[in-house]
Design an enzyme around this catalytic site. Sequence first.
Site, PDB file in Angstrom:
ATOM      1  N   TYR A 292       5.878   9.970  14.621  1.00  0.00           N
ATOM      2  CA  TYR A 292       6.737  10.102  13.414  1.00  0.00           C
ATOM      3  C   TYR A 292       8.184   9.488  14.099  1.00  0.00           C
ATOM      4  CZ  TYR A 292       3.496  13.240  10.942  1.00  0.00           C
ATOM      5  OH  TYR A 292       2.341  13.731  10.423  1.00  0.00           O
ATOM      6  N   ASP A 320       3.355   7.012   5.861  1.00  0.00           N
ATOM      7  CA  ASP A 320       3.144   7.593   4.499  1.00  0.00           C
ATOM      8  C   ASP A 320       3.531   9.017   4.574  1.00  0.00           C
ATOM      9  OD1 ASP A 320       1.537   9.008   6.275  1.00  0.00           O
ATOM     10  OD2 ASP A 320      -0.300   8.575   5.333  1.00  0.00           O
ATOM     11  N   HIS A 413      -3.429  10.128   5.134  1.00  0.00           N
ATOM     12  CA  HIS A 413      -2.981  11.515   5.573  1.00  0.00           C
ATOM     13  C   HIS A 413      -4.061  12.437   5.560  1.00  0.00           C
ATOM     14  CE1 HIS A 413       0.920  12.224   7.804  1.00  0.00           C
ATOM     15  NE2 HIS A 413       0.399  13.141   8.031  1.00  0.00           N
TER      16      HIS A 413
END
Length: 559
Positions: A292, A320, A413
Site C-alpha cells: 500500500y 485498487d 480485492h
Amino acid sequence: MSSDTKVISGKTVAEHNSRESCWIIVHGEFTLLDSSVHAQVMGENDDSNTKDLFHPSYGVLLSPNVRHDPVLTTCNCTGLVYDVTEFLDDHPGGSKIILKYAGKDATAEYDPIHPPDAIKTNLPPEKHLGRVEAGTALQVEVKVTDQEKLRQERMNARPPLSEILNLHDFEAIARSVMPEKAWAYYSSAADDEITLRENHAAYHRVWFRPRILRDVTHLDWSTTILGQKSSMPVYITATALGKLGHPDGELNLTRAAAKHGVIQMIPTLASCSFDQLVDAAQPGQQQFLQLYVNKDREITKKFVQHAEKRGIKGLFITVDAPQLGRREKDMRMKFEEADPDQVSSNDKSKEVDRSQGAARAISSFIDPGLCWDDLAWFKSITKMPLILKGVQCWEDALEAYDQGMAGVVLSNHGGRQLDFARSGLEVLVEVVHKLGEKRGLTFPNEKFQLFVDGGVRRATDVLKAIALGATAVGIGRPFLYAFSSYGVEGVDHALGILRDEFEMSMRLLGARNLKEVVRDMLDASSIHQHIVAVPEDKLYHSNYESMQSVRLREIKSNL
C-alpha cells in the site's frame, strides 16, 4: 542497554489511568529506536545476529544493534510506555477501549487488530515515554464470558484434520470457532457482496473439454512465477491482520509455504512485522511483498528498498484501494467498549467517523493520489519486478504492459472494494484477447505475467485460470480460515489438499504438465453471462453468511 533509555516502573504507569492522563503499555516487537524510545540493545562491539529492521508506515530503519536472533519470533525487549492522552478522541476504535487499559498492559487487545507499528505511526516521538520495568506492569483481568466459553467448546469439538476434505471445510469450521469480530473482518465484502459471490461463481461458467488416451502416469504441476520456482501455480496472496485469527498470525503462512515450496506474499498490513516474516523463511524460500503506497513517498521508498535488501523477489503495488470499500458486516460489528460512531467537537475538522469498521481504521496512510506517473519513480527506486495488483479492465492491463511492468493481478480485492466489479477470471479472458489483438502477445507470457485472485476454492479453479492464460493464482481467505481453525497444521493440510486435487484433476484432464493445460481444454463461452443456469454450489452457499438488515434494538420489559 543504551544509557538514554528511560525505564518506568509499572506503579508509575498505573497512576496515569484517566482521561486527563492516559498511559498504556504495548510490548516492543522490532521496536523503533529514536531519541526517546529504545529496544534492548547489545554492546557496541557485539554485532552478532543483527540486521536492519523496518516499519513500513513509520519509515525508519532500526538500529543494527537491536538484538535479533533469526530463530526467535520476537525481539528481546519489554513493553513500551506511550502517552495516548491527546489521541483518545482520535482513535478510530474510540476512547473507551483505550481507557479500559489506561495504566496497564494493552498488548493483548492491541496485537490482533493493529499492524505492529500502528501506535508509533500515530503518536509523535515525544509521546513514546520509555520502557516499563520488567515484571511491574499491571495486567487487565480477563473475564471469560459465557459467549467465549461456548466458542471454546466449539474449538474443542473441531473434527480432526483428516475429516477436512476441501478448502470449503476450513471456512465452515472457522465460521463456528473464530471470534465474531475476526470472522466479520475476514469474511466481509463491499456493499451487497455481489462481487464477493461472483468471484467464485465465475469459475462455474467455465467448463472442461478433457482429452483422453494420454499417458498421464507422470505429472508435473510445478511452475515459475516471476523467475521463482513454485511447486504449484498458486501463491499465498496478501491478507491483513492475521493475528485476528491466530496468535502467530501470518507466521503460519510463512511456515507452511516453506514446507510446500509455494510463495507467500507479505502484506503491508500484516499483524506480524515485515522482518519477522522474512526472518521466519527457510533458506531458499522466496517471498513477494504487497505494497500500500504511503502518502509520504520517502516512507514508501525506504520500505521498498529495505524489502529488496532483505531478498523480496516481487513488488505487488495495490492500485485498487484509493479508498477502502464499505464492508457492512465489519461495520455492523460493534464493541461494548466502542464510542458513538461520530465524535463531535468544536473543531469540525477533527470529527472522527467510527462507523467504517476495522478496515478503515488501519488504512488512513494509503495515498489516494497514486497515479500512472508514479510508476517511473518506482522503477527508479528498485530493481524488483513491479506488478500492479487490482487491475480490472484490459485498457489498464495494456497501459501496465506499455509502461514496462512485469505483470498485473486481475483482481477486485476479494470483492471488498467496488461492488459489481467483475471477477478476475472474466477480466482475464478479456485481457488475453485484447493484448493479443493490440500487441501480439500470447499467454502465459514470461515477460508480462497475468495473475488472478478471488473466489478460488479448488485446483480445478486454478487450472481454468491457467488454461485461459494466467501464470498463477493467488489464494487468500481459505488459508486465513485454515490457520484460524487449526494453526499452521491447517495451512499445511490445505496446501496438501490442493496438491492432491492437482494430481487428480490434471490426470483426468489429460494434461501431464501446465504447458498442456491449454485454452482448447475449456468452454468459456458463458464467462460474460452474469445470469446463467448452473448447478448450485452447495458447499460454498452453505458457508456464505447472508447479510443482515438493520434491526430494532432489544426491548427490555419493565416488569
